[in-house]
Design an enzyme around this catalytic site. Structure first.
Site, PDB file in Angstrom:
ATOM      1  CB  SER A 199       0.798  -6.736  17.800  1.00 35.00           C
ATOM      2  OG  SER A 199       0.097  -6.523  18.982  1.00 35.00           O
ATOM      3  CB  CYS A 327      11.590  -5.868  25.003  1.00 35.07           C
ATOM      4  SG  CYS A 327      10.132  -5.344  23.909  1.00 35.07           S
TER       5      CYS A 327
END
Ligand SMILES: *Cc1c(COP(=O)(O)O)cnc(C)c1O
Length: 390
Positions: A199, A327
């Site tokens: 990413s 998260c």
């Protein structure tokens, strides 16, 4: 008001040089890379160059690099795509207990569809239990997943050995290298892994773009149906500025990797050393050996207080950190990673992740230690759990 960013595992600042490379692809070379006219060809050329550059930098062939919207999509694709394409061969998958939520929540959904998962444990520092992993392999095992490095406690997994075990048993192997990419010089060919996810925003590239490396011949059903993009394996108009930025960010990262890693590690080591020496009942989570954890990572549990309270106090002082993983914060669940390494639930609640970057300075580290000391002291003075401990 100070602004000290110590949350580089969550995301990083876009490098100014990367931005400059990207800009023309928003307003000048804005064609659809799949269009058959000059605008399209110009865009396609940029995409091809980006793919070639990334492939060279990770030791892959260009047609083994598939662009996606980021780490989460790549993780979903590797797991779901392998399950879908090999479901007639077997329905058993092995992964560690400390994978990213992108893996664990996809696994939960696949369990409902009849796939079976074995979640392999880790030791007190977060290293995967290789013996348990090998024993978990069955005739119907189709995939082994082990992250390259953990996003919460920074453990760098013995990924070469995991791949070797998988190969010895003829099982496909996937690794989530999203955190590792900015810290370790990765060569997919040498590693011989079948799939790897990346990413861009974790190494000073743009958000919303990443890749899945798929070794030639590995059968992975597509996740996103649509047009013929990415050699018909991933539909959707290519994010041209994104992939251009991704390639440039990776190039810049690799150019100064050794030097940057050394610098970031020195900040991190100074921080760990000072916190350990100056704050009582602070427990470092993850590997003690600084070479076996991501160079930017320090994760501490502060006994008798709540991580969220520390986070808010530091935020007021202009210091950005994370409690557990970005998260799972927002939920009051303790981190699955800390529980997996045996941190008691109450202690896990008092945990903070500090992740440094090359933009940080020694002064910022020292200021953070001072503010952290004050904060921990103040919170403990109000905590009934702490009474009598000092
Ligand atoms: C950040 C992260 C992801 C998710 O990547 P996104 O591009 O933000 O979707 C996946 N795995 C790990 C280990 C990460 O740190």
């Amino acid at each position: 008001m100070k602004e000290i960013y110590l949350d580089h595992a969550a995301t990083t600042r876009l490098d100014e040089r990367v931005l400059q490379k990207m800009l023309p692809y928003f307003t000048e070379t804005y064609g659809n890379a799949n269009s058959q006219h000059a605008f399209g060809r110009a865009a396609q050329k940029a995409v091809d160059e980006a793919r070639d550059k990334i492939a060279t930098l990770i030791g892959a062939k260009p047609n083994e690099v598939y662009f996606t919207s980021g780490g989460t999509e790549s993780d979903n694709w590797a797991l779901r795509g392998t399950c879908n394409s090999l479901k007639n061969k077997g329905r058993h998958v092995i992964m560690t207990k400390i994978e990213h939520a992108a893996m664990l929540s996809t696994a939960k959904e696949l369990e409902k569809d009849g796939f079976e998962f074995t979640f392999v444990g880790v030791d007190k520092e977060g290293f995967v239990d290789l013996e348990e992993l090998e024993k978990a392999i069955r005739k119907d095992t189709i995939l082994i997943c082990c992250m390259y490095a953990n996003n919460e406690i920074g453990t760098i997994e013995p990924i070469e050995e995991v791949v070797k075990i998988a190969k010895d048993h003829g099982v496909l192997c996937f690794t989530d290298a999203v955190q590792a990419m900015g810290a370790i010089d990765i060569d997919v060919k040498k590693l011989n892994v079948d799939m790897m996810s990346f990413s861009a925003h974790k190494f000073n590239g743009p958000k919303g773009v990443g890749a899945l490396y798929i070794k030639t011949g590995v059968p992975v059903a597509r996740l996103i149906s649509g047009g013929h993009q990415e050699r018909t394996r991933r539909g959707g108009t290519t994010n041209v500025p994104g992939v251009v930025g991704f390639a440039e960010a990776l190039k810049l990262t690799k150019e100064t990797l050794g030097k940057d890693v050394e610098y970031v590690r020195s900040l991190r080591d100074r921080f760990i050393q000072r916190v350990t020496a100056e704050i009582p009942f602070a427990r470092l989570n993850g590997p003690k050996d600084g070479n076996k954890r991501l160079p930017n990572n320090a994760d501490f549990s502060f006994e008798y207080i709540e991580g969220e309270s520390i986070l808010f106090s530091l935020d007021l002082a202009g210091i950005a950190v994370s409690s557990g993983s970005a998260c799972s914060s927002g939920s009051l669940e303790p981190s699955h990673v800390l529980l997996a390494i045996g941190v008691p639930e109450e202690t896990a609640h008092g945990s903070i992740r500090f992740t440094f970057g090359k933009e940080n300075t020694v002064e910022e580290v020292d200021y953070t230690v001072e503010k952290l000391k004050e904060t921990v002291q103040r919170l403990r003075s109000m905590s009934p759990l702490y009474e009598g401990k000092e």
